[in-house]
Design a protein around this motif. Structure first.
Motif, PDB file in Angstrom:
ATOM      1  N   LEU A   1       0.833  -1.198   0.000  1.00  0.00           N
ATOM      2  CA  LEU A   1       0.000   0.000   0.000  1.00  0.00           C
ATOM      3  C   LEU A   1       0.870   1.252   0.000  1.00  0.00           C
ATOM      4  O   LEU A   1       0.647   2.186  -0.782  1.00  0.00           O
ATOM      5  CB  LEU A   1      -0.923  -0.006   1.225  1.00  0.00           C
ATOM      6  CG  LEU A   1      -1.774   1.247   1.432  1.00  0.00           C
ATOM      7  CD1 LEU A   1      -2.699   1.480   0.235  1.00  0.00           C
ATOM      8  CD2 LEU A   1      -2.593   1.131   2.723  1.00  0.00           C
ATOM      9  N   ARG A   2       1.865   1.268   0.865  1.00  0.00           N
ATOM     10  CA  ARG A   2       2.752   2.451   0.941  1.00  0.00           C
ATOM     11  C   ARG A   2       3.514   2.649  -0.373  1.00  0.00           C
ATOM     12  O   ARG A   2       3.700   3.784  -0.830  1.00  0.00           O
ATOM     13  CB  ARG A   2       3.733   2.295   2.105  1.00  0.00           C
ATOM     14  CG  ARG A   2       3.075   2.384   3.484  1.00  0.00           C
ATOM     15  CD  ARG A   2       4.130   2.478   4.581  1.00  0.00           C
ATOM     16  NE  ARG A   2       3.536   2.541   5.904  1.00  0.00           N
ATOM     17  CZ  ARG A   2       3.035   3.642   6.465  1.00  0.00           C
ATOM     18  NH1 ARG A   2       3.063   4.794   5.785  1.00  0.00           N
ATOM     19  NH2 ARG A   2       2.527   3.624   7.676  1.00  0.00           N
ATOM     20  N   ALA A   3       3.955   1.553  -0.983  1.00  0.00           N
ATOM     21  CA  ALA A   3       4.714   1.662  -2.238  1.00  0.00           C
ATOM     22  C   ALA A   3       3.842   2.184  -3.370  1.00  0.00           C
ATOM     23  O   ALA A   3       4.302   2.964  -4.218  1.00  0.00           O
ATOM     24  CB  ALA A   3       5.299   0.297  -2.609  1.00  0.00           C
ATOM     25  N   LEU A   4       2.589   1.779  -3.413  1.00  0.00           N
ATOM     26  CA  LEU A   4       1.684   2.288  -4.438  1.00  0.00           C
ATOM     27  C   LEU A   4       1.511   3.800  -4.314  1.00  0.00           C
ATOM     28  O   LEU A   4       1.598   4.537  -5.308  1.00  0.00           O
ATOM     29  CB  LEU A   4       0.321   1.605  -4.323  1.00  0.00           C
ATOM     30  CG  LEU A   4       0.252   0.141  -4.806  1.00  0.00           C
ATOM     31  CD1 LEU A   4      -1.001  -0.537  -4.270  1.00  0.00           C
ATOM     32  CD2 LEU A   4       0.287   0.069  -6.335  1.00  0.00           C
ATOM     33  N   VAL A   5       1.274   4.251  -3.085  1.00  0.00           N
ATOM     34  CA  VAL A   5       1.077   5.689  -2.868  1.00  0.00           C
ATOM     35  C   VAL A   5       2.369   6.458  -3.149  1.00  0.00           C
ATOM     36  O   VAL A   5       2.370   7.490  -3.846  1.00  0.00           O
ATOM     37  CB  VAL A   5       0.574   5.957  -1.435  1.00  0.00           C
ATOM     38  CG1 VAL A   5       0.510   7.457  -1.151  1.00  0.00           C
ATOM     39  CG2 VAL A   5      -0.805   5.323  -1.227  1.00  0.00           C
ATOM     40  N   ALA A   6       3.499   5.946  -2.636  1.00  0.00           N
ATOM     41  CA  ALA A   6       4.786   6.619  -2.852  1.00  0.00           C
ATOM     42  C   ALA A   6       5.158   6.654  -4.328  1.00  0.00           C
ATOM     43  O   ALA A   6       5.816   7.595  -4.791  1.00  0.00           O
ATOM     44  CB  ALA A   6       5.886   5.911  -2.053  1.00  0.00           C
ATOM     45  N   GLY A   7       4.709   5.641  -5.075  1.00  0.00           N
ATOM     46  CA  GLY A   7       5.033   5.569  -6.501  1.00  0.00           C
ATOM     47  C   GLY A   7       4.123   6.405  -7.378  1.00  0.00           C
ATOM     48  O   GLY A   7       4.286   6.425  -8.601  1.00  0.00           O
ATOM     49  N   GLY A   8       3.159   7.098  -6.763  1.00  0.00           N
ATOM     50  CA  GLY A   8       2.280   7.965  -7.530  1.00  0.00           C
ATOM     51  C   GLY A   8       1.073   7.277  -8.140  1.00  0.00           C
ATOM     52  O   GLY A   8       0.380   7.850  -8.987  1.00  0.00           O
ATOM     53  N   TYR A   9       0.806   6.031  -7.724  1.00  0.00           N
ATOM     54  CA  TYR A   9      -0.383   5.333  -8.216  1.00  0.00           C
ATOM     55  C   TYR A   9      -1.617   5.896  -7.501  1.00  0.00           C
ATOM     56  O   TYR A   9      -1.545   6.349  -6.354  1.00  0.00           O
ATOM     57  CB  TYR A   9      -0.263   3.833  -7.969  1.00  0.00           C
ATOM     58  CG  TYR A   9       0.865   3.198  -8.751  1.00  0.00           C
ATOM     59  CD1 TYR A   9       0.656   2.696 -10.023  1.00  0.00           C
ATOM     60  CD2 TYR A   9       2.150   3.130  -8.213  1.00  0.00           C
ATOM     61  CE1 TYR A   9       1.700   2.123 -10.757  1.00  0.00           C
ATOM     62  CE2 TYR A   9       3.200   2.560  -8.926  1.00  0.00           C
ATOM     63  CZ  TYR A   9       2.968   2.063 -10.191  1.00  0.00           C
ATOM     64  OH  TYR A   9       4.000   1.510 -10.899  1.00  0.00           O
TER      65      TYR A   9
END
Length: 326
Positions: A22-30
């Motif tokens: 979840l954090r990676a999706l948000v941090a990646g701009g998804y």
């Protein structure tokens, strides 16, 4: 071809294992438009309301959160529909009804911590280690009507070392799984997936991964040594393998959780399984079918978790005990 970061994603999950994705999706701009997680529930001695790890992370990230008790609840379904999801992502959540998993126009995929079709079920990492596997991995697959039986999108293989436990493999697969989730989103957006149906499989050759209960965690000292050590590794640190133990001449049984051990192959015709040996200072070992299990770390009920050397400083009558098989 679509732009992956334009997709409206609904994320569904509950425990810590789902949080890095979840954090990676948000941090990646998804574009995560909302999160669905388990309702708060009372936990611990004080029965305080406990929030899921995913809810805590979603709140920190400023994301809308839904916590339905029933996934077919019309109000929940309508709210979910109002988010206009293009893609659903599920990690360690409940079984979804079709009205939910079929709602996103590109479908819903799940991240599972095994190399499907092996180890379908709630505890795939535990069971892979318990069964002595030397390799496991993570899989993304499209949801359908059956648990963990959807068409496979992607897999990454991960070795299991001789010293690995559920604790170390959980961390490793959580990290590897995060990368696979992002890759799967990109491939779906680009139209570059060729899902492989889980069909034509000899089901009798598959190993299941059912939920683990306390009674499933009890050690049987009549097993061979490798099996016992793999069993301990597959349950350490949680929920932890345990054994009953009793002292000669005493009526009461105690229990102990065992977190680390190694096997010493040896013949011991006179030592019954469960027999305890110790020098009173540096080691405790327990007889099993084909040798000895040398204990490394354990926790007697009501006491602290300790390494054997520390435990023996206060356990003077250790040789009066025996570990009981079920």
């Amino acid at each position: 071809m679509e732009q992956a970061k334009n997709l409206r994603i609904v994320f569904m999950g509950t425990p810590e294992f789902a949080v890095p994705s979840l954090r990676a999706l948000v941090a990646g701009g998804y574009q995560v438009v909302g999160v669905v997680t388990a309702p708060d529930k009372p936990a611990g001695r004080g029965q305080r309301m406990h929030e899921s790890d995913v809810k805590i992370a979603a709140r920190e990230l400023g994301l809308p959160i839904l916590q339905p008790v029933k996934l077919r609840d019309p109000e929940f379904v309508e709210t979910l529909r109002a988010w206009q999801p293009d893609l659903g992502i599920v990690i360690a959540f409940r079984m979804l009804p079709e009205v939910v998993w079929a709602m996103p126009r590109l479908g819903t995929f799940n991240l599972h911590a095994s190399l499907l079709p092996q180890y379908r079920g709630a505890a795939p990492i535990n069971w892979a280690i318990i069964n002595g596997e030397t390799e496991t991995g993570v899989t993304t697959f499209l949801l359908n009507h059956e648990i963990d039986k959807g068409a496979i999108i992607g897999q990454i293989r991960v070795p299991i070392g001789a010293e690995d436990t559920i604790g170390t493999m959980y961390e490793r697969l959580m990290e590897v799984g995060t990368g696979l989730v992002l890759d799967t989103v990109e491939r779906i957006a680009a139209g570059k997936i060729e899902p492989i149906e889980q069909q034509g499989i000899d089901e009798s050759a598959l190993r299941p991964a059912p939920k683990i209960f306390k009674e499933d965690c009890r050690i049987d000292w009549r097993w061979n040594g490798k099996r016992i050590v793999d069993f301990i590794r597959g349950l350490s640190p949680y929920p932890a393998a345990w054994t009953a133990m009793y002292r000669a001449g005493a009526d009461e049984e105690q229990t102990a959780k065992i977190y680390a051990a190694r096997f010493e192959e040896a013949a011991h015709e006179e030592a019954a399984c469960g027999t305890v040996e110790s020098d009173g200072r540096t080691f405790i070992r327990v007889a099993c079918a084909d040798g000895w299990i040398r204990l490394g770390e354990l926790q007697i009920a009501g006491k602290k978790r300790l390494a054997v050397r520390e435990l023996l400083l206060g356990w003077r009558d250790v040789l009066q005990y025996r570990f009981r098989e079920p």
